[in-house]
Design a protein around this motif. Structure first.
Motif, PDB file in Angstrom:
ATOM      1  N   ALA A 166      27.022  54.363   7.103  1.00  0.00           N
ATOM      2  CA  ALA A 166      26.462  55.714   7.104  1.00  0.00           C
ATOM      3  C   ALA A 166      26.161  56.319   8.557  1.00  0.00           C
ATOM      4  CB  ALA A 166      25.253  55.899   6.114  1.00  0.00           C
ATOM      5  N   THR A 207      29.852  60.227   6.166  1.00  0.00           N
ATOM      6  CA  THR A 207      29.834  59.735   4.597  1.00  0.00           C
ATOM      7  C   THR A 207      31.390  59.200   4.534  1.00  0.00           C
ATOM      8  OG1 THR A 207      28.050  61.352   4.042  1.00  0.00           O
ATOM      9  CG2 THR A 207      29.846  60.375   2.416  1.00  0.00           C
ATOM     10  N   THR A 257      34.477  58.587   2.110  1.00  0.00           N
ATOM     11  CA  THR A 257      35.123  58.827   0.744  1.00  0.00           C
ATOM     12  C   THR A 257      36.363  58.482   0.407  1.00  0.00           C
ATOM     13  OG1 THR A 257      35.730  60.886   1.681  1.00  0.00           O
ATOM     14  CG2 THR A 257      33.623  61.125   0.664  1.00  0.00           C
ATOM     15  N   GLU A 307      34.873  61.034  -3.643  1.00  0.00           N
ATOM     16  CA  GLU A 307      33.972  60.288  -4.056  1.00  0.00           C
ATOM     17  C   GLU A 307      33.396  59.378  -2.899  1.00  0.00           C
ATOM     18  OE1 GLU A 307      32.655  60.624  -7.078  1.00  0.00           O
ATOM     19  OE2 GLU A 307      34.135  62.210  -7.643  1.00  0.00           O
ATOM     20  N   THR A 308      32.118  59.290  -2.659  1.00  0.00           N
ATOM     21  CA  THR A 308      31.352  58.576  -1.808  1.00  0.00           C
ATOM     22  C   THR A 308      31.661  57.056  -2.186  1.00  0.00           C
ATOM     23  OG1 THR A 308      29.599  60.178  -1.560  1.00  0.00           O
ATOM     24  CG2 THR A 308      29.264  57.679  -0.692  1.00  0.00           C
ATOM     25  N   GLN A 320      32.003  52.840  -0.039  1.00  0.00           N
ATOM     26  CA  GLN A 320      31.744  51.854   1.135  1.00  0.00           C
ATOM     27  C   GLN A 320      33.058  52.188   2.232  1.00  0.00           C
ATOM     28  OE1 GLN A 320      29.070  49.427   1.505  1.00  0.00           O
ATOM     29  NE2 GLN A 320      28.484  50.907  -0.409  1.00  0.00           N
ATOM     30  N   ALA A 367      37.190  53.376   1.909  1.00  0.00           N
ATOM     31  CA  ALA A 367      37.537  54.898   2.488  1.00  0.00           C
ATOM     32  C   ALA A 367      38.871  55.215   2.805  1.00  0.00           C
ATOM     33  CB  ALA A 367      36.188  55.323   3.251  1.00  0.00           C
ATOM     34  N   THR A 423      33.523  62.045   6.864  1.00  0.00           N
ATOM     35  CA  THR A 423      32.927  63.270   7.157  1.00  0.00           C
ATOM     36  C   THR A 423      31.760  63.144   8.032  1.00  0.00           C
ATOM     37  OG1 THR A 423      33.638  64.104   4.748  1.00  0.00           O
ATOM     38  CG2 THR A 423      32.064  65.567   6.088  1.00  0.00           C
ATOM     39  N   ASP A 428      28.052  64.247   9.021  1.00  0.00           N
ATOM     40  CA  ASP A 428      27.355  65.110   8.593  1.00  0.00           C
ATOM     41  C   ASP A 428      26.213  65.544   9.567  1.00  0.00           C
ATOM     42  OD1 ASP A 428      27.981  64.397   5.797  1.00  0.00           O
ATOM     43  OD2 ASP A 428      27.167  62.452   5.900  1.00  0.00           O
ATOM     44  N   THR A 435      35.924  66.807   8.278  1.00  0.00           N
ATOM     45  CA  THR A 435      36.271  65.606   7.537  1.00  0.00           C
ATOM     46  C   THR A 435      37.872  65.157   8.119  1.00  0.00           C
ATOM     47  OG1 THR A 435      35.269  66.323   5.514  1.00  0.00           O
ATOM     48  CG2 THR A 435      37.033  64.773   5.079  1.00  0.00           C
TER      49      THR A 435
END
Length: 153
Positions: A59, A75, A77, A81-82, A84, A88, A92, A94, A123
């Motif tokens: 994270a 994050t 995704t 959806e979030t 691991q 992914a 994104t 944050d 993103t």
């Protein structure tokens, strides 16, 4: 005849397994990534002479623009959806903190490009063609979207 068919089926299913095993394993978290290219405008040079580095945590994001340390949160995704990092297809930014660079930094061009692209809310699609190359492509409209090329070091 049955043995021949069984042997062919076994060989075909085994070949599929070999292809899957040959695919690169996701190493987004297991590497320090050297920034090698920044694509902003078609036709402009992309290679960065003094690239920064990026290191992803599950994270977090840390590294350098080539002029200043950066750290923040991200994050990962897949399909919105979030997930691991290993699962992914996008990341994104944050939050991001960037130290003020020295006025005489030789990597000022790279610093400016990276700080413009890695802003909070950005993103990026993740594309990893090999276990040593990663491309972050900024999501948005258009065919020629900005991207960051990275190589594992």
């Amino acid at each position: 005849m049955r043995r021949a068919v069984a042997a062919v089926l076994l060989a075909v299913s085994g070949a599929g397994s070999l292809v899957a095993c040959g695919a690169p394993e996701p190493t987004v978290l297991g590497s320090t990534w050297q920034v090698t290219d920044v694509w902003v405008t078609p036709g402009d040079p992309s290679a960065v002479p003094d690239g920064g580095t990026l290191v992803f945590g599950e994270a977090s994001l840390a590294g350098s623009t080539g002029c200043a340390p950066i750290q923040g949160t991200v994050t990962f995704t897949r399909d919105g959806e979030t997930v691991q990092a290993a699962d992914a297809d996008a990341v994104t930014v944050d939050r991001l903190e960037i130290d003020v660079p020295a006025a005489d930094c030789p990597a000022a061009w790279t610093h400016e490009l990276l700080t413009t692209m890695l802003e909070p809310g950005a993103t990026f699609d993740l594309r990893q063609d090999t276990d040593t190359e990663l491309v972050l492509t900024l999501r948005g409209e258009g065919v020629d979207r900005p991207a960051i090329g990275l190589a594992a070091v």
